[in-house]
Enzyme design. Structure first.
Site, mmCIF file in Angstrom:
data_model
loop_
_atom_site.group_PDB
_atom_site.id
_atom_site.type_symbol
_atom_site.label_atom_id
_atom_site.label_comp_id
_atom_site.label_asym_id
_atom_site.label_seq_id
_atom_site.Cartn_x
_atom_site.Cartn_y
_atom_site.Cartn_z
ATOM 1 N N CYS A 38 -4.928 3.154 -16.617
ATOM 2 C CA CYS A 38 -5.988 4.143 -16.553
ATOM 3 C C CYS A 38 -6.877 3.996 -17.772
ATOM 4 C CB CYS A 38 -5.373 5.526 -16.534
ATOM 5 S SG CYS A 38 -4.067 5.696 -15.307
ATOM 6 N N GLY A 60 -10.419 3.663 -13.658
ATOM 7 C CA GLY A 60 -9.716 4.542 -12.737
ATOM 8 C C GLY A 60 -10.665 5.432 -11.992
ATOM 9 N N ASN A 109 -2.027 5.752 -20.480
ATOM 10 C CA ASN A 109 -2.382 4.514 -19.801
ATOM 11 C C ASN A 109 -1.225 3.537 -19.949
ATOM 12 O OD1 ASN A 109 -4.899 1.911 -20.504
ATOM 13 N ND2 ASN A 109 -3.457 2.113 -18.842
ATOM 14 N N GLY A 110 -0.635 3.142 -18.816
ATOM 15 C CA GLY A 110 0.477 2.190 -18.871
ATOM 16 C C GLY A 110 1.591 2.619 -17.941
ATOM 17 N N TYR A 151 -9.825 -9.318 -15.779
ATOM 18 C CA TYR A 151 -10.371 -8.494 -14.698
ATOM 19 C C TYR A 151 -10.633 -7.046 -15.080
ATOM 20 C CZ TYR A 151 -10.336 -5.483 -10.559
ATOM 21 O OH TYR A 151 -10.646 -4.519 -9.639
HETATM 22 P P1 5GP Z 1 -7.222 -10.312 -2.901
HETATM 23 O O1 5GP Z 1 -8.438 -10.084 -2.075
HETATM 24 O O2 5GP Z 1 -6.908 -11.762 -3.118
HETATM 25 O O3 5GP Z 1 -6.025 -9.555 -2.366
HETATM 26 O O4 5GP Z 1 -7.468 -9.652 -4.350
HETATM 27 C C1 5GP Z 1 -8.259 -10.245 -5.332
HETATM 28 C C2 5GP Z 1 -9.601 -9.567 -5.462
HETATM 29 O O5 5GP Z 1 -9.397 -8.160 -5.634
HETATM 30 C C3 5GP Z 1 -10.394 -10.029 -6.670
HETATM 31 O O6 5GP Z 1 -11.763 -10.151 -6.280
HETATM 32 C C4 5GP Z 1 -10.234 -8.907 -7.670
HETATM 33 O O7 5GP Z 1 -11.409 -8.781 -8.469
HETATM 34 C C5 5GP Z 1 -10.037 -7.692 -6.808
HETATM 35 N N1 5GP Z 1 -9.184 -6.624 -7.346
HETATM 36 C C6 5GP Z 1 -9.426 -5.289 -7.245
HETATM 37 N N2 5GP Z 1 -8.452 -4.569 -7.790
HETATM 38 C C7 5GP Z 1 -7.538 -5.428 -8.250
HETATM 39 C C8 5GP Z 1 -6.272 -5.277 -8.915
HETATM 40 O O8 5GP Z 1 -5.802 -4.183 -9.214
HETATM 41 N N3 5GP Z 1 -5.630 -6.407 -9.203
HETATM 42 C C9 5GP Z 1 -6.162 -7.631 -8.887
HETATM 43 N N4 5GP Z 1 -5.474 -8.730 -9.209
HETATM 44 N N5 5GP Z 1 -7.316 -7.810 -8.271
HETATM 45 C C10 5GP Z 1 -8.007 -6.720 -7.949
HETATM 46 MG MG MG Z 2 -13.291 -8.837 -7.257
#
Ligand code: 5GP
Ligand code: MG
Length: 460
Positions: A8, A34, A108-109, A250
């Site tokens: 968060c 969040g 957060n965590g 990310y």
């Molecule tokens: P996928 O579509 O392969 O299941 O997820 C990857 C995509 O979801 C990436 O474009 C990433 O930016 C986005 N994404 C959104 N929320 C998350 C998250 O909590 N974890 C990860 N790894 N990707 C996320």
């Molecule tokens: Mg994405």
């Protein structure tokens, strides 16, 4: 693991004027951390007043209620949306009355020994209202205040019991404390802003006030923040560090600086290294907006291939990643991102994204590009294959969710329909961040965990 995930955003401010509006502004700036709930608590005369609710900051904290919050010291929280963790009871800050004090916390965590600690305390007759590890933190601090005297000693004693990821802001009556866990999983920094001091998950919130970033909290450090400065209680002895690599890849905003390292720069480095590790001849490089943008810029620069925007993203559609069913996720990705035909038709294209989890996003986007007339589609990914769950607050929970645990890289390439697929290597990622590998948490990519978790490999 039981309970909601907590990657968060948190903030605390001590100033010489009412802080509720400034807390609100800071939460808006870290809204990307969040979107499920938001809240603010301020200390007013003899108690802590809280306004919180579901949804985005402007929905959760109505303006009229915000105006009713008076007080020159306070904390705030935005909660990361994950599947199955909705509800007012999980929104923060959490506040309790304890012996001689009202205590509020925003967290957060994720606490990795939460189930064991909760069971232990329930056997001793203590009760819990939620499945949230943040409630446990609050109760541990309250408990240790009775036996330890001072607040710093009480927080220190609580830290001695907790394992896992926690960045905290804590109000104990009219005193504001900030804590970063000894591994330093999640970011937390202190800045000087007009009329006071702020502690916040990301430095961009300090910039929003045209303030001055003073420094990051050290792993294991407790700070007391006042309107004129802060006092540090560093951790004694040495402890391994495990900063989450995914913050840079990310999670954090590109304009934030975490532990002295700018997020945008890291993402560009990742793109450059990807271009070296997985060069391909192409006509243009495109990001998957917004998460892949800086990575794509780095790739284009290093490969000497023009950068183009070839997807338009609907900004008003929320995160598709967290929808509960695959069909819904696929439909949502299709509605959210539309290719610009004139850019992509007849072109050999490299698309760059930050990560692949299930593969949903890329499977759809690659096929859209082909429909729009792209002749080749090459996919480059700014993190190594995600193969192991995160127990420290990022919403990547179970192995069977990860496409990379089921298929080889070539199998994933076929699934998403790309002409080629390249992930950055773990060494390449570490180089891009510019911190020694043993200072980072890379568990989601190598399965080696910095804290002890049942059934998982321990790193040390
Ligand atoms: P996928 O579509 O392969 O299941 O997820 C990857 C995509 O979801 C990436 O474009 C990433 O930016 C986005 N994404 C959104 N929320 C998350 C998250 O909590 N974890 C990860 N790894 N990707 C996320
Ligand atoms: Mg994405």
């Amino acid at each position: 693991m039981a309970g909601p995930k907590h990657s968060c955003g948190i903030v605390g401010i001590a100033a010489d004027a009412d802080v509720a509006n400034a807390l609100y502004t800071a939460l808006m700036v870290i809204q990307h951390r969040g979107q499920e709930s938001a809240g603010i608590s301020v200390f007013d005369r003899d108690t802590i007043e809280t306004v919180k609710g579901d949804g985005l900051v402007d929905h959760a904290i109505p303006k009229d209620k915000l105006e009713s919050l008076k007080g020159q010291i306070g904390i705030g929280h935005v909660r990361y949306a994950t599947t199955g963790s909705k509800g007012y009871i999980n929104s923060q800050p959490l506040v309790v009355k304890a012996a001689g004090a009202t205590i509020g916390v925003a967290h957060n965590g994720d606490i990795t020994n939460y189930p064991q600690l909760k069971e232990k305390y329930m056997k001793e007759g203590r009760t819990f209202l939620t499945d949230s590890d943040s409630e446990l933190i609050l109760k541990l601090i309250a408990k240790h205040r009775v036996s330890q005297g001072g607040p710093v000693e009480a927080i220190r004693a609580a830290m001695g019991e907790l394992d896992g990821a926690y960045a905290l802001v804590i109000l104990i009556n009219d005193r504001l404390f900030a804590v970063r866990d000894p591994y330093g999983f999640r970011p937390l920094c202190i800045g000087k802003v007009g009329g006071g001091y702020m502690v916040v998950s990301e430095s961009t919130a300090i910039d929003a006030f045209r303030g001055e970033l003073v420094r990051d909290l050290l792993p294991g450090e407790i700070c007391e923040i006042t309107k004129t400065g802060f006092k540090s209680y560093p951790m004694e002895g040495s402890h391994p560090h495990a900063r989450c690599m995914f913050e840079w890849v990310y999670f954090a905003r590109p304009d934030s600086v975490i532990d002295g390292i700018e997020v945008y720069q890291v993402r560009k480095n990742i793109g450059k290294i990807l271009a070296r590790e997985h060069y391909v001849e192409a006509d243009l490089v495109m990001p998957i907006p917004d998460s892949g943008r800086a990575h794509a810029i780095g790739y284009a620069l290093e490969a000497g291939i023009p950068y183009e925007e070839g997807f338009m993203k609907n900004r008003f559609v929320g995160r598709t990643f967290i929808l509960p069913e695959q069909k819904l996720r696929e439909a949502a990705v299709s509605n959210k991102m539309i290719p610009i035909k004139g850019t992509v038709a007849g072109k050999r294209i490299v698309i760059v994204d930050d990560s692949i989890v299930r593969g949903t996003t890329l499977k759809i986007l690659v096929s859209m590009l082909r429909d729009a007339g792209a002749t080749e589609v090459h996919v480059r990914i700014g993190s190594p294959p995600i193969i192991a769950p995160c127990y420290y607050g990022v919403d990547m929970k179970s192995r069977d969710q990860f496409v990379a645990t089921k298929l080889s890289i070539d199998g994933i390439r076929k699934l998403i329909g790309a002409d080629s697929l390249g992930y950055i290597s773990i060494d390449g990622l570490v180089e891009a961040i510019g911190m020694p590998a043993d200072e980072l948490c890379l568990a989601c990519t190598n399965g080696k965990y910095p804290t002890r978790i049942d059934g998982e490999e321990y790193r040390f």
